[in-house]
Motif scaffolding. Sequence first.
Motif, mmCIF file in Angstrom:
data_model
loop_
_atom_site.group_PDB
_atom_site.id
_atom_site.type_symbol
_atom_site.label_atom_id
_atom_site.label_comp_id
_atom_site.label_asym_id
_atom_site.label_seq_id
_atom_site.Cartn_x
_atom_site.Cartn_y
_atom_site.Cartn_z
ATOM 1 N N PRO A 85 -22.804 13.171 -53.160
ATOM 2 C CA PRO A 85 -22.841 13.002 -54.616
ATOM 3 C C PRO A 85 -21.632 13.626 -55.316
ATOM 4 C CG PRO A 85 -24.950 13.791 -53.829
ATOM 5 C CD PRO A 85 -24.007 13.850 -52.679
ATOM 6 N N LEU A 86 -21.025 14.611 -54.691
ATOM 7 C CA LEU A 86 -19.855 15.240 -55.307
ATOM 8 C C LEU A 86 -18.643 14.323 -55.295
ATOM 9 C CD1 LEU A 86 -20.177 18.860 -53.888
ATOM 10 C CD2 LEU A 86 -20.805 18.046 -56.156
ATOM 11 N N ILE A 87 -18.510 13.496 -54.263
ATOM 12 C CA ILE A 87 -17.361 12.592 -54.215
ATOM 13 C C ILE A 87 -17.666 11.233 -54.813
ATOM 14 C CG2 ILE A 87 -16.352 13.741 -52.220
ATOM 15 C CD1 ILE A 87 -17.283 11.387 -50.504
ATOM 16 N N GLY A 88 -18.937 10.919 -55.028
ATOM 17 C CA GLY A 88 -19.312 9.671 -55.684
ATOM 18 C C GLY A 88 -19.670 8.568 -54.707
ATOM 19 N N ASP A 90 -18.643 5.311 -54.490
ATOM 20 C CA ASP A 90 -17.578 4.470 -53.927
ATOM 21 C C ASP A 90 -16.887 5.139 -52.745
ATOM 22 O OD1 ASP A 90 -18.089 2.471 -55.792
ATOM 23 O OD2 ASP A 90 -16.676 3.311 -57.240
ATOM 24 N N ASP A 91 -16.552 6.408 -52.887
ATOM 25 C CA ASP A 91 -15.905 7.121 -51.782
ATOM 26 C C ASP A 91 -16.868 7.344 -50.616
ATOM 27 O OD1 ASP A 91 -13.413 7.247 -52.955
ATOM 28 O OD2 ASP A 91 -13.799 9.178 -53.908
ATOM 29 N N THR A 92 -18.140 7.539 -50.910
ATOM 30 C CA THR A 92 -19.132 7.702 -49.847
ATOM 31 C C THR A 92 -19.215 6.434 -49.006
ATOM 32 O OG1 THR A 92 -20.422 9.237 -51.196
ATOM 33 C CG2 THR A 92 -21.552 8.211 -49.349
ATOM 34 N N VAL A 93 -19.227 5.292 -49.653
ATOM 35 C CA VAL A 93 -19.268 4.022 -48.928
ATOM 36 C C VAL A 93 -17.998 3.861 -48.091
ATOM 37 C CG1 VAL A 93 -19.251 1.509 -49.197
ATOM 38 C CG2 VAL A 93 -20.817 2.890 -50.550
ATOM 39 N N LYS A 94 -16.837 4.206 -48.676
ATOM 40 C CA LYS A 94 -15.569 4.072 -47.961
ATOM 41 C C LYS A 94 -15.548 4.945 -46.705
ATOM 42 C CE LYS A 94 -11.992 6.166 -49.524
ATOM 43 N NZ LYS A 94 -10.872 6.641 -50.315
ATOM 44 N N TYR A 95 -15.954 6.216 -46.831
ATOM 45 C CA TYR A 95 -15.955 7.118 -45.682
ATOM 46 C C TYR A 95 -17.006 6.724 -44.643
ATOM 47 C CZ TYR A 95 -12.808 10.167 -48.239
ATOM 48 O OH TYR A 95 -11.738 10.670 -48.913
#
Length: 109
Positions: A85-88, A90-95
């Motif tokens: 949740p801290l990175i959001g 979109d970035d969670t999906v990317k990683y």
Amino acid sequence: MRALNEHELKNVAGGGLIGDIAEFAVQEVRASVLGAVAAGSAGAIIGGRHGGDGGGLLGIGGIGQLVGLVSGGLIGLAAGAIGAPLIGWDDTVKYTESAIQGVINGTLG
């Protein structure tokens, strides 16, 4: 008296605030769940692979791998649930997608 549509509600001062907060909360919970699953899986893979690197006699290396598998998975689960949740979203999906590609290619860890 007529009912207001969604566009008119958002134009009222603070009218769309509750919907925006609810949408944000749902998105953060989704990121937390996805991050927990992805990081927990990656932690279990890496911990299981390297947990018994110290070797040992009489199967001690195998016990180390089991401990690494379980503890790596739990630590990854907690870190993913907090960090995602801290990175959001979109970035969670990317990683997560890059971690899945790493598992498929054999380059994770």
